[in-house]
Design a protein around this motif. Structure first.
Motif, PDB file in Angstrom:
ATOM      1  N   HIS A  16      85.472  67.186 -29.493  1.00  0.00           N
ATOM      2  CA  HIS A  16      85.972  66.208 -28.522  1.00  0.00           C
ATOM      3  C   HIS A  16      85.734  66.573 -27.044  1.00  0.00           C
ATOM      4  CE1 HIS A  16      88.109  64.938 -32.244  1.00  0.00           C
ATOM      5  NE2 HIS A  16      87.554  64.090 -32.229  1.00  0.00           N
ATOM      6  N   LEU A  17      85.245  67.730 -27.031  1.00  0.00           N
ATOM      7  CA  LEU A  17      84.774  68.171 -25.392  1.00  0.00           C
ATOM      8  C   LEU A  17      83.761  67.396 -24.713  1.00  0.00           C
ATOM      9  CD1 LEU A  17      84.858  72.120 -25.844  1.00  0.00           C
ATOM     10  CD2 LEU A  17      86.414  70.708 -24.686  1.00  0.00           C
ATOM     11  N   PRO A  18      84.018  66.955 -23.637  1.00  0.00           N
ATOM     12  CA  PRO A  18      82.883  66.323 -22.920  1.00  0.00           C
ATOM     13  C   PRO A  18      81.919  67.520 -22.443  1.00  0.00           C
ATOM     14  CG  PRO A  18      84.609  66.341 -21.697  1.00  0.00           C
ATOM     15  CD  PRO A  18      85.177  67.037 -22.817  1.00  0.00           C
ATOM     16  N   ILE A  19      80.631  66.918 -22.544  1.00  0.00           N
ATOM     17  CA  ILE A  19      79.456  68.096 -22.171  1.00  0.00           C
ATOM     18  C   ILE A  19      79.799  68.640 -20.826  1.00  0.00           C
ATOM     19  CG2 ILE A  19      77.111  68.240 -21.808  1.00  0.00           C
ATOM     20  CD1 ILE A  19      77.635  67.649 -24.632  1.00  0.00           C
ATOM     21  N   GLY A  20      80.318  67.989 -19.915  1.00  0.00           N
ATOM     22  CA  GLY A  20      80.436  68.483 -18.650  1.00  0.00           C
ATOM     23  C   GLY A  20      81.539  69.420 -18.529  1.00  0.00           C
ATOM     24  N   GLY A  21      82.552  69.694 -19.540  1.00  0.00           N
ATOM     25  CA  GLY A  21      83.392  70.651 -19.442  1.00  0.00           C
ATOM     26  C   GLY A  21      82.834  71.977 -20.508  1.00  0.00           C
ATOM     27  N   LEU A  22      81.959  71.539 -21.181  1.00  0.00           N
ATOM     28  CA  LEU A  22      81.582  72.700 -22.125  1.00  0.00           C
ATOM     29  C   LEU A  22      80.954  74.058 -21.568  1.00  0.00           C
ATOM     30  CD1 LEU A  22      80.793  73.466 -24.982  1.00  0.00           C
ATOM     31  CD2 LEU A  22      78.574  72.450 -24.892  1.00  0.00           C
ATOM     32  N   GLN A  23      80.268  73.857 -20.311  1.00  0.00           N
ATOM     33  CA  GLN A  23      79.257  74.962 -19.753  1.00  0.00           C
ATOM     34  C   GLN A  23      80.644  75.936 -19.210  1.00  0.00           C
ATOM     35  OE1 GLN A  23      76.698  73.877 -16.553  1.00  0.00           O
ATOM     36  NE2 GLN A  23      75.758  75.782 -16.508  1.00  0.00           N
ATOM     37  N   SER A  24      81.793  75.344 -18.580  1.00  0.00           N
ATOM     38  CA  SER A  24      82.611  76.296 -18.068  1.00  0.00           C
ATOM     39  C   SER A  24      83.195  76.867 -19.170  1.00  0.00           C
ATOM     40  CB  SER A  24      83.660  75.515 -16.951  1.00  0.00           C
ATOM     41  OG  SER A  24      84.169  74.714 -17.501  1.00  0.00           O
ATOM     42  N   ARG A  25      83.675  76.070 -20.167  1.00  0.00           N
ATOM     43  CA  ARG A  25      84.657  76.743 -21.311  1.00  0.00           C
ATOM     44  C   ARG A  25      83.806  77.676 -22.234  1.00  0.00           C
ATOM     45  NH1 ARG A  25      88.008  72.597 -23.883  1.00  0.00           N
ATOM     46  NH2 ARG A  25      89.251  74.668 -24.712  1.00  0.00           N
ATOM     47  N   ILE A  26      82.464  77.821 -22.144  1.00  0.00           N
ATOM     48  CA  ILE A  26      81.962  78.736 -22.948  1.00  0.00           C
ATOM     49  C   ILE A  26      81.562  80.022 -22.257  1.00  0.00           C
ATOM     50  CG2 ILE A  26      80.780  77.140 -24.541  1.00  0.00           C
ATOM     51  CD1 ILE A  26      78.370  77.549 -22.928  1.00  0.00           C
ATOM     52  N   ARG A  27      81.979  80.315 -21.021  1.00  0.00           N
ATOM     53  CA  ARG A  27      81.906  81.630 -20.087  1.00  0.00           C
ATOM     54  C   ARG A  27      82.564  82.484 -20.687  1.00  0.00           C
ATOM     55  NH1 ARG A  27      78.191  81.067 -16.743  1.00  0.00           N
ATOM     56  NH2 ARG A  27      77.690  79.370 -15.642  1.00  0.00           N
ATOM     57  N   SER A  28      83.816  82.228 -21.342  1.00  0.00           N
ATOM     58  CA  SER A  28      84.609  83.357 -21.845  1.00  0.00           C
ATOM     59  C   SER A  28      84.124  83.836 -23.276  1.00  0.00           C
ATOM     60  CB  SER A  28      86.096  82.962 -21.799  1.00  0.00           C
ATOM     61  OG  SER A  28      86.311  81.960 -22.658  1.00  0.00           O
ATOM     62  N   LEU A  29      83.232  83.394 -23.887  1.00  0.00           N
ATOM     63  CA  LEU A  29      82.907  83.575 -25.281  1.00  0.00           C
ATOM     64  C   LEU A  29      81.462  84.462 -25.133  1.00  0.00           C
ATOM     65  CD1 LEU A  29      82.651  79.966 -26.526  1.00  0.00           C
ATOM     66  CD2 LEU A  29      84.816  81.613 -26.560  1.00  0.00           C
ATOM     67  N   GLY A  30      81.755  85.413 -26.280  1.00  0.00           N
ATOM     68  CA  GLY A  30      80.525  86.407 -26.518  1.00  0.00           C
ATOM     69  C   GLY A  30      79.467  85.731 -27.312  1.00  0.00           C
ATOM     70  N   ALA A  31      78.315  86.568 -27.428  1.00  0.00           N
ATOM     71  CA  ALA A  31      77.201  85.948 -27.903  1.00  0.00           C
ATOM     72  C   ALA A  31      77.314  85.304 -29.359  1.00  0.00           C
ATOM     73  CB  ALA A  31      76.078  86.901 -27.905  1.00  0.00           C
ATOM     74  N   ASP A  32      78.122  86.165 -30.262  1.00  0.00           N
ATOM     75  CA  ASP A  32      78.444  85.810 -31.484  1.00  0.00           C
ATOM     76  C   ASP A  32      78.815  84.268 -31.799  1.00  0.00           C
ATOM     77  OD1 ASP A  32      76.999  88.086 -32.428  1.00  0.00           O
ATOM     78  OD2 ASP A  32      79.076  88.982 -32.949  1.00  0.00           O
ATOM     79  N   GLU A  33      80.137  84.234 -30.889  1.00  0.00           N
ATOM     80  CA  GLU A  33      80.755  82.799 -30.420  1.00  0.00           C
ATOM     81  C   GLU A  33      79.859  81.873 -30.357  1.00  0.00           C
ATOM     82  OE1 GLU A  33      85.200  84.359 -29.632  1.00  0.00           O
ATOM     83  OE2 GLU A  33      83.657  84.828 -28.195  1.00  0.00           O
ATOM     84  N   VAL A  34      79.128  81.943 -29.076  1.00  0.00           N
ATOM     85  CA  VAL A  34      78.199  81.052 -28.679  1.00  0.00           C
ATOM     86  C   VAL A  34      77.160  80.723 -29.831  1.00  0.00           C
ATOM     87  CG1 VAL A  34      76.465  80.692 -26.936  1.00  0.00           C
ATOM     88  CG2 VAL A  34      78.504  81.657 -26.275  1.00  0.00           C
ATOM     89  N   GLU A  35      76.745  81.766 -30.528  1.00  0.00           N
ATOM     90  CA  GLU A  35      75.874  81.299 -31.504  1.00  0.00           C
ATOM     91  C   GLU A  35      76.389  80.575 -32.757  1.00  0.00           C
ATOM     92  OE1 GLU A  35      74.333  84.995 -33.667  1.00  0.00           O
ATOM     93  OE2 GLU A  35      72.860  85.585 -31.606  1.00  0.00           O
TER      94      GLU A  35
END
Length: 116
Positions: A16-35
């Motif tokens: 349910h996240l809007p695309i616009g908020g996704l970029q800032s929300r993933i900054r705290s994640l590591g590579a495994d989580e982004v994968e």
């Protein structure tokens, strides 16, 4: 039927996240989580803007970028407690007027009534 993979994603309520908020929300994640998010996105909605944002962040992390501080579970801006409703009030609205009569565009309209 709920997808069990959805409950284990690094970002709560990812679907349910809007695309616009996704970029800032993933900054705290590591590579495994982004994968993990990228794989989930590709196997479910496969939204091109989302896969581009996730893919770009994954490349940054693989190139040496570090996760920045932040909370992926923080209140989303679209759920903030900002002002709601219209900022227009009777005090800020313009005087009502009629449109000019046809054929005379330079003639001003007449006020509709007393606003006091």
């Amino acid at each position: 039927m709920a997808d069990p993979a959805r409950n284990s994603l690094p970002l709560p309520d990812y679907d349910h996240l809007p695309i616009g908020g996704l970029q800032s929300r993933i900054r705290s994640l590591g590579a495994d989580e982004v994968e993990e998010l990228l794989a989930y996105e590709r196997s479910h909605a496969d939204r091109r803007p989302a896969t581009e944002v996730l893919g770009s962040r994954l490349e940054q992390l693989r190139s040496g970028a570090e996760p920045s501080s932040g909370d992926p579970g923080a209140v989303r801006p679209e759920q903030g407690r900002g002002r709601t409703g219209s900022p227009v009030t009777p005090a800020t609205s313009p005087q009502p007027s009629s449109p000019p009569p046809h054929g005379t565009p330079d003639q001003r309209g007449k006020p509709k009534g007393d606003r006091t």
